[in-house]
Scaffold this motif. Structure first.
Motif, short mmCIF file in Angstrom:
data_model
loop_
_atom_site.label_atom_id
_atom_site.label_comp_id
_atom_site.label_asym_id
_atom_site.label_seq_id
_atom_site.Cartn_x
_atom_site.Cartn_y
_atom_site.Cartn_z
N GLN A 136 10.87 5.19 -12.80
CA GLN A 136 10.44 6.43 -11.86
C GLN A 136 8.96 6.61 -11.65
O GLN A 136 8.22 6.91 -12.72
CB GLN A 136 10.94 7.79 -12.89
CG GLN A 136 10.89 9.24 -11.98
CD GLN A 136 11.34 10.33 -12.57
OE1 GLN A 136 11.39 10.26 -13.87
NE2 GLN A 136 11.50 11.42 -12.01
N LEU B 255 12.47 4.89 -17.78
CA LEU B 255 13.89 5.48 -18.52
C LEU B 255 14.68 4.55 -18.85
O LEU B 255 15.28 3.73 -18.00
CB LEU B 255 14.33 6.64 -17.52
CG LEU B 255 13.45 7.64 -17.23
CD1 LEU B 255 13.82 8.71 -16.04
CD2 LEU B 255 13.17 8.66 -18.48
N MET C 77 15.36 13.23 -18.70
CA MET C 77 16.46 13.86 -17.63
C MET C 77 17.63 14.54 -18.56
O MET C 77 18.16 13.79 -19.39
CB MET C 77 17.13 12.59 -17.21
CG MET C 77 15.93 11.78 -16.20
SD MET C 77 15.48 12.76 -14.75
CE MET C 77 16.94 12.14 -13.69
N GLN D 56 8.82 10.90 -7.54
CA GLN D 56 9.88 10.12 -7.05
C GLN D 56 11.06 10.33 -7.90
O GLN D 56 10.77 10.54 -9.06
CB GLN D 56 9.73 8.84 -6.79
CG GLN D 56 8.55 8.70 -5.42
CD GLN D 56 8.48 7.22 -5.12
OE1 GLN D 56 9.43 6.26 -5.29
NE2 GLN D 56 7.28 6.83 -4.35
N GLY D 57 12.34 10.03 -7.60
CA GLY D 57 13.42 9.79 -8.41
C GLY D 57 13.49 8.45 -9.15
O GLY D 57 13.03 7.52 -8.69
N PRO D 58 14.37 8.57 -9.94
CA PRO D 58 14.49 7.16 -10.74
C PRO D 58 15.21 6.30 -10.16
O PRO D 58 16.23 6.73 -9.07
CB PRO D 58 15.30 7.56 -11.80
CG PRO D 58 15.31 8.93 -12.02
CD PRO D 58 14.94 9.32 -10.90
N LEU E 214 7.30 5.74 -15.13
CA LEU E 214 7.77 6.30 -16.18
C LEU E 214 9.08 5.47 -16.33
O LEU E 214 9.82 5.26 -15.17
CB LEU E 214 8.09 7.79 -16.21
CG LEU E 214 8.92 8.16 -17.25
CD1 LEU E 214 8.22 8.37 -18.60
CD2 LEU E 214 9.49 9.44 -16.96
N PHE F 255 24.00 3.34 -10.06
CA PHE F 255 23.30 4.96 -9.88
C PHE F 255 22.13 5.22 -8.90
O PHE F 255 21.28 4.34 -9.05
CB PHE F 255 23.06 5.34 -11.33
CG PHE F 255 23.63 6.40 -11.99
CD1 PHE F 255 24.93 6.32 -12.62
CD2 PHE F 255 23.16 7.60 -11.75
CE1 PHE F 255 25.28 7.50 -13.29
CE2 PHE F 255 23.85 8.72 -12.27
CZ PHE F 255 25.06 8.43 -13.25
N PHE G 20 17.16 16.49 -9.91
CA PHE G 20 17.60 15.58 -9.13
C PHE G 20 19.30 15.51 -8.86
O PHE G 20 19.96 15.70 -10.01
CB PHE G 20 17.45 14.10 -9.95
CG PHE G 20 15.67 13.92 -9.91
CD1 PHE G 20 15.04 14.42 -10.87
CD2 PHE G 20 15.26 13.39 -9.03
CE1 PHE G 20 13.71 14.16 -11.07
CE2 PHE G 20 13.63 13.19 -8.92
CZ PHE G 20 13.36 13.61 -10.11
N TYR H 252 15.81 2.36 -15.56
CA TYR H 252 15.24 3.05 -14.20
C TYR H 252 13.75 3.03 -14.55
O TYR H 252 13.09 3.38 -15.43
CB TYR H 252 15.63 4.62 -14.26
CG TYR H 252 17.39 4.60 -14.09
CD1 TYR H 252 17.98 4.65 -15.24
CD2 TYR H 252 17.96 4.73 -12.78
CE1 TYR H 252 19.63 4.80 -15.29
CE2 TYR H 252 19.25 4.63 -12.91
CZ TYR H 252 20.13 4.83 -14.02
OH TYR H 252 21.50 5.01 -14.01
N PHE I 140 17.26 2.60 -9.97
CA PHE I 140 18.14 1.85 -10.86
C PHE I 140 17.55 0.28 -10.90
O PHE I 140 17.40 -0.33 -9.93
CB PHE I 140 19.75 1.74 -10.39
CG PHE I 140 20.57 0.91 -11.15
CD1 PHE I 140 20.93 -0.14 -10.63
CD2 PHE I 140 20.84 1.26 -12.47
CE1 PHE I 140 21.72 -1.17 -11.27
CE2 PHE I 140 21.82 0.50 -13.32
CZ PHE I 140 22.14 -0.70 -12.45
N PHE J 142 19.44 7.96 -7.18
CA PHE J 142 19.03 9.36 -7.34
C PHE J 142 18.13 9.60 -6.14
O PHE J 142 17.69 8.85 -5.28
CB PHE J 142 18.00 9.25 -8.46
CG PHE J 142 18.63 9.57 -9.92
CD1 PHE J 142 18.94 8.22 -10.48
CD2 PHE J 142 18.56 10.55 -10.74
CE1 PHE J 142 19.66 8.20 -11.79
CE2 PHE J 142 19.09 10.75 -11.76
CZ PHE J 142 19.59 9.35 -12.51
N GLY J 143 18.29 10.99 -5.76
CA GLY J 143 17.49 11.46 -4.83
C GLY J 143 16.12 11.77 -5.35
O GLY J 143 15.69 11.48 -6.22
N SER J 144 15.23 12.07 -4.13
CA SER J 144 13.79 12.39 -4.54
C SER J 144 13.46 13.61 -5.27
O SER J 144 12.11 13.81 -5.78
CB SER J 144 12.99 12.33 -3.08
OG SER J 144 13.42 13.38 -2.61
N GLY J 145 14.40 14.47 -5.63
CA GLY J 145 14.20 15.66 -6.34
C GLY J 145 13.88 16.84 -5.75
O GLY J 145 13.14 16.80 -4.43
#
Lengths: 115, 114
Positions: free
Chosen positions: B37, B90, A45, B41-43, B88, A103, A91, B35, B45, A105-108
């Motif tokens: 992932q 992170l 990232m 999809q997005g990571p 994954l 924190f 993201f 995180y 937390f 995150f969106g799905s991208g």
């Protein structure tokens, strides 16, 4: 409710053109931070740009700018003069909470830059 | 200046087993976040460690636990692995004194549970 929503699973853009990646967020906190990250196929990232909730000016970092519309709760990323190396997942993320520890995150959005 | 490092790079485990993932933060950073992932999809937390204590936790079961050492490095432990734990993982480090609290991510550990 989703904290971060990215409604564009995939986007195409012609090399050298500008592209906007959408992001909306949901929070009841007054103090929060918004981030955009790039994730190439390698998986790492990469931080691109940050906007604080109290910042009145839109953030800019080189070819990246963040279109921050607080009332709409949107934080769109604008990439100008797209390059082939910009092809990656993008993201949007939000940081909220005491000491900004949470924190989300969106799905991208998968961006493909065409030559 | 070494960035965030994670080990191992890849790992294959069997359902029900336990796994430990490791993270060394960027030099000068005292805070480590983990995180998960999943593919496509997005990571998400998992938790954050600061001063060797878990400071914040996401929506993950107790099977996920962690530790931070005096040198700020961190471990993520997952017990009783499920197929759905394949992802994954992170690690991100940051300096609690910094603004805007930017996180630097490592390359990740790819865990496959069979």
């Amino acid at each position: 409710a989703q904290k971060i929503t990215q409604t564009q699973p995939g986007m195409f853009v012609q090399e050298k053109e500008a592209v906007t990646l959408d992001c909306t967020y949901d929070t009841s906190d007054q103090s929060y931070g918004l981030f955009w990250y790039k994730q190439p196929s390698s998986g790492e990232m990469i931080f691109l740009i940050y906007q604080g909730s109290y910042d009145e000016q839109n953030a800019t970092e080189g070819r990246y700018s963040l279109n921050f519309q607080k009332a709409r709760k949107s934080a769109n990323l604008v990439i100008s003069a797209s390059q082939l190396g910009d092809s990656a997942m993008y993201f949007c993320a939000m940081r909220e909470g005491y000491n900004f520890n949470k924190f989300y995150f969106g799905s991208g959005t998968k961006l493909n830059v065409k030559p | 200046d070494a960035g965030v490092t994670q080990s191992p790079t890849h790992l294959i485990k069997t359902r029900g087993q336990q796994v430990t993932l490791r993270c060394s933060p960027k030099s000068g950073h005292d805070t480590v976040s983990w995180y998960q992932q999943a593919l496509g999809q997005g990571p998400q937390f998992i938790f954050q460690y600061y001063e060797e204590e878990e400071r914040q936790r996401g929506n993950f079961p107790d099977r996920f636990s962690g530790h931070q050492f005096p040198n700020y490095s961190s471990e993520l432990n997952v017990n009783a692995l499920l197929l759905g734990d394949s992802a994954l993982y992170l690690c991100a480090s940051s300096d609690a004194r910094d603004s805007p609290y930017e996180q630097y991510f490592g390359p990740g550990t790819r865990l496959t549970v069979t």
